[in-house]
Design a protein around this motif. Structure first.
Motif, PDB file in Angstrom:
ATOM      1  N   ARG A 181       0.854  -1.189   0.000  1.00  0.00           N
ATOM      2  CA  ARG A 181       0.000   0.000   0.000  1.00  0.00           C
ATOM      3  C   ARG A 181       0.891   1.241   0.000  1.00  0.00           C
ATOM      4  NH1 ARG A 181      -5.010   0.667   3.625  1.00  0.00           N
ATOM      5  NH2 ARG A 181      -5.013   2.417   2.179  1.00  0.00           N
ATOM      6  N   ASP A 182       0.466   2.253  -0.702  1.00  0.00           N
ATOM      7  CA  ASP A 182       1.340   3.433  -0.838  1.00  0.00           C
ATOM      8  C   ASP A 182       1.711   4.059   0.513  1.00  0.00           C
ATOM      9  OD1 ASP A 182      -1.161   4.545  -0.343  1.00  0.00           O
ATOM     10  OD2 ASP A 182      -1.024   6.067  -1.913  1.00  0.00           O
ATOM     11  N   ASP A 183       0.753   4.041   1.443  1.00  0.00           N
ATOM     12  CA  ASP A 183       1.001   4.674   2.753  1.00  0.00           C
ATOM     13  C   ASP A 183       2.114   3.965   3.537  1.00  0.00           C
ATOM     14  OD1 ASP A 183      -1.977   6.108   2.899  1.00  0.00           O
ATOM     15  OD2 ASP A 183      -1.923   4.113   1.980  1.00  0.00           O
TER      16      ASP A 183
HETATM   17 ZN    ZN Z   1      -3.091   4.790   0.456  1.00  0.00          ZN
END
Ligand code: ZN
Ligand code: PRT
Length: 300
Positions: A55-57
């Protein structure tokens, strides 16, 4: 002491707005991976560079923990997490290394269309819904505005209609979502795009060279993406006017035609986009039979 590593790890978004462009960029850099795309870990076959799909986060944190050395995220995510670390008195363990030119958007404040807005001071006392409390907090502090930040993790744009907020601070690209929710953009807090981030520390092992190699290739890919080969014909008298209109061009190649002392053929690599307007202007200046071609690879 940590064990020297001879493979580099790069984290990209598994599925979402940045996934395809991130993987496309790495493929253009000549990286090939063994696992299928839906797996978390992909083994690099062409170079000792492996891929993590997450996930990007999670990407800035994975770099901070030393799980991977590089990652591709939106600047919005990197900046928010960087401010978050600073708010805890920590130094962010990752830095922005390159702008990658895709995933462009902006983080903006929007208010209901009928509400008045002239300056940031008009936000005083409002409840503003956002998934970016650090970036919003910094904006409010900079403008000396006292407003309440309502943290939401999704569907921020419907908060004003639900009555849970008076304004929002969210990512905007085309502006369609704002219009659909009867909101209007009033201030841009951050211009964002995908960026390459990496660990702050230098490596004393093979990873240092691998990182340099990958950066060189990324630079090459970005340069080629923005470059076009322009070919045209022009009379000798109009040559300098036409060359002067070529946007960000390298020194053009000029050749003459057998049996014609006046007509010249020009080819030039331009490091900028060539619009229809450019072609119209070139035509007015005397250019003929213009061709604009994509450049696939470039080596100086
Ligand atoms: Zn995200
Ligand atoms: O699952 P994961 O956590 O990995 O993904 P995600 O849901 O957090 O992220 P994702 O895939 O939605 O977006 C990844 C990144 O793409 C963001 O962090 C931005 O850097 C970038 N990006 C570019 C955008 C947009 N454009 C965008 N338009 N991210 C979100 N949006 C949303 C925005 O939040 C709003 O809801 O699209 C809507 C606005 O779009 P317009 O075109 O109607 O203005």
């Amino acid at each position: 002491m940590t064990k020297p590593r001879d493979r580099l790890r790069i984290a990209v978004q598994k599925s979402g707005r940045l996934s395809d462009s991130s993987q496309d960029l790495l493929a253009r850099c000549g990286l090939k991976f063994r696992q299928s795309r839906d797996k978390l870990f992909c083994f690099g076959e062409s170079l000792p560079v492996d891929l993590l799909l997450v996930r990007d986060d999670d990407i800035p944190g994975l770099i901070a923990q030393g799980v991977c050395e590089l990652g591709i995220v939106g600047r919005n995510v990197a900046s928010e997490q960087s401010l978050d670390a600073q708010s805890k008195g920590e130094t962010p363990e990752f830095v922005e290394i390159r702008e990658l030119g895709f995933g462009r958007c902006r983080l903006s404040i929007a208010i209901p269309q009928e509400d008045a807005f002239e300056t940031a001071a008009d936000l005083a006392g409002l409840r503003i819904a956002t998934s970016y409390p650090q970036l919003l907090g910094e904006y409010l502090r900079t403008h000396g505005v006292d407003a309440k930040i309502v943290v939401l993790n999704g569907s921020v744009e419907i908060a004003p209609r639900l009555g849970t907020a008076d304004a929002i601070c969210d990512l905007v690209q085309s502006g369609g979502t704002l219009v659909a929710n009867q909101l209007r953009e009033t201030a841009v807090l951050l211009d964002s795009q995908a960026v390459l981030i990496g660990s702050r520390t230098d490596f004393a092992d093979e990873r240092a060279d691998l990182r340099e190699l990958l950066l060189r290739r990324i630079d090459g890919v970005i340069r080629v993406r923005e470059s076009k080969l322009v070919m045209l014909k022009v009379s000798r008298a109009q040559l300098s006017a036409v060359i002067g209109l070529l946007p960000k061009s390298d020194t053009p190649g000029i050749s003459s035609f057998e049996g014609s002392s006046d007509l010249l053929s020009v080819h030039a690599v331009c490091h900028d986009s060539i619009t229809w307007q450019h072609l119209e202007d070139l035509k007015k200046a005397g250019a003929m039979q213009m061709l604009v071609l994509p450049v696939e690879k470039m080596l100086a």
